[in-house]
Enzyme design. Structure first.
Site, short mmCIF file in Angstrom:
data_model
loop_
_atom_site.label_atom_id
_atom_site.label_comp_id
_atom_site.label_asym_id
_atom_site.label_seq_id
_atom_site.Cartn_x
_atom_site.Cartn_y
_atom_site.Cartn_z
N SER A 141 -4.69 -1.08 -1.49
CA SER A 141 -5.34 -2.38 -1.34
C SER A 141 -5.23 -2.88 0.09
O SER A 141 -4.25 -2.60 0.78
CB SER A 141 -4.71 -3.41 -2.27
N GLU A 195 -6.87 -10.39 -8.64
CA GLU A 195 -7.78 -10.70 -7.51
C GLU A 195 -9.03 -11.44 -8.02
O GLU A 195 -9.43 -12.48 -7.47
CB GLU A 195 -8.15 -9.38 -6.83
N LYS A 255 -2.92 -0.80 -9.78
CA LYS A 255 -3.97 -1.26 -8.86
C LYS A 255 -5.08 -1.97 -9.63
O LYS A 255 -5.63 -2.97 -9.17
CB LYS A 255 -4.55 -0.08 -8.06
N HIS A 261 -3.86 -5.37 -10.31
CA HIS A 261 -3.96 -6.10 -9.03
C HIS A 261 -5.37 -6.67 -8.88
O HIS A 261 -5.56 -7.83 -8.54
CB HIS A 261 -3.62 -5.14 -7.88
N ASN A 262 -6.37 -5.84 -9.14
CA ASN A 262 -7.75 -6.30 -8.98
C ASN A 262 -8.13 -7.35 -10.02
O ASN A 262 -8.90 -8.26 -9.72
CB ASN A 262 -8.72 -5.11 -9.05
C1 6PG Z 1 -8.56 -4.13 -2.55
C2 6PG Z 1 -9.85 -4.50 -3.23
C3 6PG Z 1 -10.81 -3.35 -3.18
C4 6PG Z 1 -12.25 -3.72 -3.48
C5 6PG Z 1 -12.49 -4.24 -4.85
C6 6PG Z 1 -13.76 -5.03 -4.95
O1 6PG Z 1 -7.54 -4.28 -3.19
O2 6PG Z 1 -8.59 -3.75 -1.37
O3 6PG Z 1 -9.60 -4.84 -4.56
O4 6PG Z 1 -10.31 -2.34 -3.99
O5 6PG Z 1 -12.69 -4.62 -2.52
O6 6PG Z 1 -12.54 -3.16 -5.71
O7 6PG Z 1 -14.09 -5.12 -6.27
P1 6PG Z 1 -15.43 -5.71 -6.80
O8 6PG Z 1 -16.54 -5.05 -6.04
O9 6PG Z 1 -15.42 -5.34 -8.24
O10 6PG Z 1 -15.38 -7.18 -6.56
#
Ligand code: 6PG
Length: 465
Positions: free
Chosen positions: A127, A188, A181, A184-185
């Site tokens: 990430s 996010e 991960k 984590h998302n």
């Molecule tokens: C990270 C982000 C990266 C990516 C996302 C975007 O941790 O660096 O999460 O992995 O920007 O996957 O996800 P979406 O396109 O689903 O918003």
């Protein structure tokens, strides 16, 4: 001379991570089918004499054994086709590390398939986007522990640092790295949605202009809410469209896209029967945003609302802090459950620790999460920590006032609303769910348990006495 590590896929992420490794003094190389990508790598890596290959055989032959390969290619079938191409060229003990956002069930399958050939397959979440890869990401590798020790020094060197602590740790066996991960998302997504709802409240509830909203986010980011997502959000409100000189944000369509990791988090949470409502609402609301024409026509049908509300920015700050805590708490709770179910033996304190820097959800509050799990490695839920309880208690007044005012005025705030009601439910000793059991037994003889005696019971509900 043989290289210590080879990168497959020299797009933005792969190239930047490789440049980061070269900066740290490792002898590394890369492979890409596209010559242009190799030229870019060689150009940007001039001072380290970085070299790339477009021939996979010579690339593999240039590596030390056991060979360590990192894949940074788009998740999905491409990962399988790259593996199929690599397999005949590799030998027992070699390590393949998939660093894309692969679904953890794909990673499980690949671990099993490659184990038969004596190859170690790692799923590693990375990430931090482009900047992170180049100057220090947060890394979540899972797989065979001994194989991990072969690459540990590289990961420790390139990861972001908090003090002297690298933002990387061995996560656990199998697909645990990709699982962590994914969560984590999910977090996010939840925090991004909460910030978007704050924007809606400031704009449509309090009538703030973009530059006033910038000031609010900037000020919040100087306090306990300090986080990467708030920091970049503040900057978005200052950004002008180069052509029109208008605020670019106002020119962007209100239809959010996604690549799937948030949805996967919600899907898994349903499977594990471990609720993460704030994440669910974040996923659903991105989907709802896509029904633009329907929303516009329904706005006409029901009329535009007067959404002005009377709350202070401090009360809203409390609501955001409270909801952000809950979003992290739900994600951590899902990790606790998954760790039991999939036997990942996750160390929650270590995960919170490596999320303090480098990753998209890095925030000052992660230090509090880290402390809570470090104090009690078997903490079931973040709300169970005494320190966190005190923070939550202090935010509840402003939280309830802001959320109730927004709802009363007709502002759509699904993530805030469900976060508060999740809290009110999880802090309720006796829920009204006894009635669900009675209903199930009434129409389907599904039986129920009693609080006053052991056993399974069924009542003859039709015979009302
Ligand atoms: C990270 C982000 C990266 C990516 C996302 C975007 O941790 O660096 O999460 O992995 O920007 O996957 O996800 P979406 O396109 O689903 O918003």
């Amino acid at each position: 001379k043989k290289y210590k590590l080879g990168m497959i896929g020299l797009g933005t992420m792969g190239r930047n991570l490789l440049l980061n490794m070269a900066d740290k003094g490792f002898s590394v190389t890369g492979y890409d089918k596209d010559r242009k990508m190799i030229s870019k790598l060689e150009e940007e890596g001039k001072k380290h004499n970085l070299e790339g290959f477009d021939d996979i055989k010579s690339f593999i032959a240039s590596l030390q054994t056991p060979r360590t390969l990192i894949l940074l290619v788009p998740a999905g079938p491409i990962v399988d086709s790259v593996i199929a191409e690599l397999k005949p060229l590799l030998s027992k003990g070699d390590i393949i590390i998939d660093s894309g956002n692969s679904h953890f069930t794909d990673t499980n399958r690949r671990v099993d398939e490659l184990e038969k050939d004596g190859l170690h397959f790692f799923g590693m979440g990375i990430s931090g986007g482009e900047e992170g890869a180049r100057f220090g990401p947060s890394m979540m590798p899972g797989g065979d522990k001994q194989a991990y020790n072969v690459v540990k020094d590289v990961f420790d060197a390139v990861a972001a640092k908090v003090g002297t602590d690298p933002c990387v740790t061995y996560i656990g066996p199998g697909a645990s790295g990709h699982f962590v991960k994914m969560v984590h998302n999910g977090i996010e997504y939840a925090i991004m949605e909460l910030i978007a709802e704050v924007y809606g409240i400031l704009k449509n509830g309090l009538g703030y202009s973009n530059s006033e909203i910038y000031k609010v986010f900037k000020k919040w980011n100087e306090g306990r809410l300090q986080s990467f997502l708030l920091e970049i959000t503040a900057e978005i409100f200052l950004f002008k469209d180069t052509e029109t000189q208008n605020d670019l944000l106002d020119q962007i369509k209100d239809e959010a896209r996604s690549k799937g990791t948030g949805k996967w988090t919600s899907e898994v949470s349903m499977e594990l029967q471990l609720p993460v409502p704030t994440i669910n609402e974040a996923v659903s609301n991105r989907d709802l945003s896509k029904f633009k024409a329907l929303r516009v026509s329904l706005e006409e049908a029901f009329g535009k609302k007067d959404t002005k509300i009377d709350i202070t920015v401090d009360e809203l700050e409390n609501a955001f802090y409270f909801s952000m805590i809950s979003a992290y708490a739900q994600g951590m709770h899902l990790l606790v459950q998954a760790s039991k179910e999939y036997k990942y033996d996750l160390q929650l304190q270590e995960i919170a620790k490596i999320w303090r820097g480098g990753c998209i959800i890095r925030a000052k509050f992660l230090e509090d999460i880290y402390q809570a799990y470090d104090k009690n490695h078997s903490l079931e839920h973040l709300f169970g920590d005494a320190g966190i309880q005190n923070i939550i208690k202090s935010t509840l007044g402003g939280t309830r006032k802001s959320i109730c005012a927004a709802i009363a005025s007709g502002l759509g705030i699904p993530a805030f609303a469900s976060t508060l009601t999740y809290f009110d439910t999880i802090t309720t000793g006796r829920m009204p769910s006894n009635l669900i059991q009675a209903q199930r037994d009434f129409f389907g003889a599904h039986t129920f348990e009693r609080i006053d005696k052991e056993g399974i019971f069924h009542a003859d509900w039709n015979k009302l006495s």
